[in-house]
Design a protein around this motif. Sequence first.
Motif, mmCIF file in Angstrom:
data_model
loop_
_atom_site.group_PDB
_atom_site.id
_atom_site.type_symbol
_atom_site.label_atom_id
_atom_site.label_comp_id
_atom_site.label_asym_id
_atom_site.label_seq_id
_atom_site.Cartn_x
_atom_site.Cartn_y
_atom_site.Cartn_z
ATOM 1 N N TYR A 1 0.900 -1.064 -0.295
ATOM 2 C CA TYR A 1 -0.046 0.013 0.389
ATOM 3 C C TYR A 1 0.818 1.203 0.071
ATOM 4 C CZ TYR A 1 -2.700 3.719 2.082
ATOM 5 O OH TYR A 1 -3.314 4.948 2.217
ATOM 6 N N TYR B 1 -9.365 6.309 -5.795
ATOM 7 C CA TYR B 1 -8.730 5.090 -5.823
ATOM 8 C C TYR B 1 -7.920 4.886 -4.627
ATOM 9 C CZ TYR B 1 -5.183 1.244 -6.264
ATOM 10 O OH TYR B 1 -4.457 0.256 -6.329
ATOM 11 N N CYS C 1 -8.321 2.284 -1.328
ATOM 12 C CA CYS C 1 -7.467 1.402 -1.061
ATOM 13 C C CYS C 1 -7.080 1.733 0.589
ATOM 14 C CB CYS C 1 -6.068 1.698 -1.683
ATOM 15 S SG CYS C 1 -6.096 0.849 -3.324
ATOM 16 N N ILE D 1 0.359 1.584 -13.150
ATOM 17 C CA ILE D 1 -0.534 1.275 -11.838
ATOM 18 C C ILE D 1 0.142 -0.232 -11.720
ATOM 19 C CG2 ILE D 1 -2.269 0.640 -10.510
ATOM 20 C CD1 ILE D 1 -3.482 3.608 -11.637
ATOM 21 N N SER E 1 -7.825 -3.574 -6.374
ATOM 22 C CA SER E 1 -6.995 -3.005 -7.235
ATOM 23 C C SER E 1 -7.223 -3.737 -8.692
ATOM 24 C CB SER E 1 -5.674 -3.028 -6.914
ATOM 25 O OG SER E 1 -5.368 -2.268 -5.840
ATOM 26 N N TRP F 1 -10.831 -2.746 -10.082
ATOM 27 C CA TRP F 1 -10.895 -1.493 -10.457
ATOM 28 C C TRP F 1 -9.915 -1.351 -11.863
ATOM 29 C CZ3 TRP F 1 -14.461 1.482 -10.609
ATOM 30 C CH2 TRP F 1 -14.225 2.643 -10.631
#
Length: 355
Positions: A58, A78, A82, A190, A229, A232
């Motif tokens: 993270y 986002y 998270c 990402i 993640s 998404w």
Amino acid sequence: MDFISGDYNSVFVWAFAVACFSIVGLRPLAANIGLVDRPCERKRHLGEVPLIGGIAIYFTVLIVSQVFLPESQLVNLYMISCSFMVLIGALDDFYDVSAKVRLVAQLLIASILVLGAGHALYDMGDLLGFGNVNLGVFALPVTLLAVATAINAFNMTDGIDGLVGVLGVVTFSSLCVLFYWANNVDLFTISAIFVAALSAFLLFNLGGLRQIFGKIFMGDAGSMMIGLSVIWLLVLGTQDGEASFRPVTALWIIAVPLMDMFAVMHRRVKKGKSPLSADRDHLHHIFMRFGFSSVQALFTIGSIAILMAGFGLVGEYYGIPEVIMLGLFIGIFVLYDYSFIHVWKISRFFRRNTN
């Protein structure tokens, strides 16, 4: 998303380094506050192991995304999502939060992205061969359900050393390929951050660095953030403006955690249990009851995941009709589910005659 200039070849190096430093820095803190995994009936490791892998990942995503991604509402939403997911996961690691409470929290967190960002699974592609399937008013609830499904699918795979990390690397690497083909630089970035951070985690969980610094686990904070993640990125990759790939391809790159979760839940329901109850009935448990070591089970399941994801990439690259890709996926799942139910009978027979 808007594109920014920069040397994206250095994303992996940045993310890998930040993840390693985060793990080393968090490890003593975890021991001091009790964020450790202790052996129990379902957890048969030796000693107390810090549950910091997910938190380190993270921090890696948070820090490296600030360097390589442009400022945008979507990125902010986002990261907020998270943050909440990691918090819920960490609380679960501490206090063993009930499955129902986790599910409600997951749906609420998912709504931040779905409602706040305005992205959902509206177009499911030409799944039936008669034109694109548009979900219309059902898009929002289906998307929320998909988010909860992906979160729990990856969370349930975290049963042996390295498995959730390896499956995560397979999925995010596949996404890197898909976004590279589509020239979607931000979503590629990402995905690459996760590949690097998970690679660093695996070195501390499985590789040589655990001999130096000590072993760590992912923890629910990490596995649930990975699931969030992944789904998404799949939503953005298949729905965001000019799609980067077809929705049916998403099924193949998360095939193993998805099939395993539904097969386990089906078996629980058949036994009269809650589909959210915990047990030792997952794919890795099957292999280990047949005498596989954890490393052998990890290698076998990882290889299956690579083959499934690879087939999905081939289907996307060559434009194999979506109805064929979906039909094959459903066929494999039905075969897997049937085998899953009956393999336990073989397993019980095997154990009775070898003990």
